[in-house]
Design a protein around this motif. Sequence first.
Motif, PDB file in Angstrom:
ATOM      1  N   CYS A  48      -3.847  11.045   0.212  1.00 56.32           N
ATOM      2  CA  CYS A  48      -4.220  10.238  -0.954  1.00 56.32           C
ATOM      3  C   CYS A  48      -3.600   8.853  -0.860  1.00 56.32           C
ATOM      4  O   CYS A  48      -2.597   8.654  -0.180  1.00 56.32           O
ATOM      5  N   GLU A  49      -4.198   7.909  -1.559  1.00 59.48           N
ATOM      6  CA  GLU A  49      -3.655   6.557  -1.602  1.00 59.48           C
ATOM      7  C   GLU A  49      -3.644   6.060  -3.034  1.00 59.48           C
ATOM      8  O   GLU A  49      -4.432   6.502  -3.872  1.00 59.48           O
ATOM      9  N   ARG A  50      -2.749   5.135  -3.319  1.00 60.41           N
ATOM     10  CA  ARG A  50      -2.714   4.549  -4.644  1.00 60.41           C
ATOM     11  C   ARG A  50      -3.779   3.450  -4.714  1.00 60.41           C
ATOM     12  O   ARG A  50      -4.057   2.772  -3.723  1.00 60.41           O
ATOM     13  N   THR A  51      -4.374   3.286  -5.872  1.00 60.06           N
ATOM     14  CA  THR A  51      -5.344   2.221  -6.070  1.00 60.06           C
ATOM     15  C   THR A  51      -4.631   1.004  -6.667  1.00 60.06           C
ATOM     16  O   THR A  51      -3.493   1.110  -7.134  1.00 60.06           O
ATOM     17  N   ALA A  94       0.847  -1.197   0.000  1.00 61.02           N
ATOM     18  CA  ALA A  94       0.000   0.000   0.000  1.00 61.02           C
ATOM     19  C   ALA A  94       0.878   1.242   0.000  1.00 61.02           C
ATOM     20  O   ALA A  94       2.041   1.198   0.414  1.00 61.02           O
ATOM     21  N   TYR A 144       0.468   5.603   0.667  1.00 63.02           N
ATOM     22  CA  TYR A 144      -0.293   6.822   0.974  1.00 63.02           C
ATOM     23  C   TYR A 144       0.658   8.006   0.869  1.00 63.02           C
ATOM     24  O   TYR A 144       1.874   7.860   1.043  1.00 63.02           O
ATOM     25  N   ILE A 198      -3.316   4.179   8.226  1.00 60.34           N
ATOM     26  CA  ILE A 198      -2.408   3.048   8.020  1.00 60.34           C
ATOM     27  C   ILE A 198      -2.519   2.061   9.182  1.00 60.34           C
ATOM     28  O   ILE A 198      -2.563   0.843   8.988  1.00 60.34           O
ATOM     29  N   ALA A 227      -8.134   9.733   0.370  1.00 58.86           N
ATOM     30  CA  ALA A 227      -8.332   8.895   1.557  1.00 58.86           C
ATOM     31  C   ALA A 227      -8.740   9.720   2.777  1.00 58.86           C
ATOM     32  O   ALA A 227      -9.245   9.181   3.753  1.00 58.86           O
ATOM     33  N   ASP A 237      -5.558   0.046   8.803  1.00 55.98           N
ATOM     34  CA  ASP A 237      -5.398  -0.937   7.733  1.00 55.98           C
ATOM     35  C   ASP A 237      -4.643  -2.166   8.226  1.00 55.98           C
ATOM     36  O   ASP A 237      -4.872  -3.290   7.765  1.00 55.98           O
ATOM     37  N   SER A 260       5.070   4.030   2.068  1.00 55.51           N
ATOM     38  CA  SER A 260       4.862   2.754   1.377  1.00 55.51           C
ATOM     39  C   SER A 260       5.084   1.626   2.380  1.00 55.51           C
ATOM     40  O   SER A 260       6.013   1.683   3.185  1.00 55.51           O
ATOM     41  N   MET A 272      -3.215  10.354   8.519  1.00 54.06           N
ATOM     42  CA  MET A 272      -2.651   9.363   7.605  1.00 54.06           C
ATOM     43  C   MET A 272      -2.081   8.188   8.390  1.00 54.06           C
ATOM     44  O   MET A 272      -2.289   7.017   8.012  1.00 54.06           O
TER      45      MET A 272
END
Length: 283
Positions: A191-194, A157, A159, A219, A202, A222, A280, A215
């Motif tokens: 923001c986060e990557r898809t 993941a 962010y 995490i 996010a 998650d 990451s 943020m």
Amino acid sequence: MSFRIIADSCCDRTKETEAMNNITFIPLTLSISEYSISDDENFNQDDFISRVDEAGIIPKTACPAPDAFKKAMECDEDDIYVITITDKLSGTYNSALQGKMLYEEEGEKKNIHIFNSLATSGLESLIAEKIYKLASSGKSFDEVVSETEDFIVNHTALYFCLESLDVLNSNGRLYAMAASILKKIKLKLICERTTEGSVKLAGQEFNSNRALIKMANIIAADMKDKDASDKKIILSHVCCEDKAKLVAQKLENVGFKEIEIVKASGLNSVYAAKGGLIVSYTK
């Protein structure tokens, strides 16, 4: 079988990648008006950001030519694993594919796979470290490819939280009106990557530190039901090590095996801009 990892320079350099003797970095090119440099091991983040501030303009970037990847493939190793930034942000992935095609047109026979990282920065570093461990353990080429592709989509993941949205706006990542409004109210986006390699919102805050803490909380949530004892997190910063340390401190209770703070590469320093932080991790 011997193997080589080839990564574009969006792959932030970690302690593990620096220790690898079979990794080749292919640099992108960065330019500020007439000033142009290669995003290689000599990149000086502080100097570059200082030049950006002085020029008052948004830097431009150029992906490597296919021939750069082709030449890197002309090595002694039999298995070649190539990692690039997401194809949603750069043409580097397509350049690597063309480099492979050029190499194979000359009749050379090697096992070559191009990984679309679906991200950038420390996530590329984590992919390189994963490939190195799998290939070093004696896994076959096909096994390394299959397990790494699954790793990219399902076990990583990314962010990020930026101080400035100017670069994203200039590259068409935000609607101009939305960017203008966000700038006026000084809203900080998380923001986060898809898993498709693009970016989605996010969270948001009106204060930079509160955004960083939020943020970290996202995490931590998650990772709540996951065993983090063998997981790693990389915090890539652009002239803001204090922010990276703040987030690292907030994530200590998650139980990551390793938390590493690094300076972002040149390309990531352009996109994240001064004060930007990219996080990451494996999960």
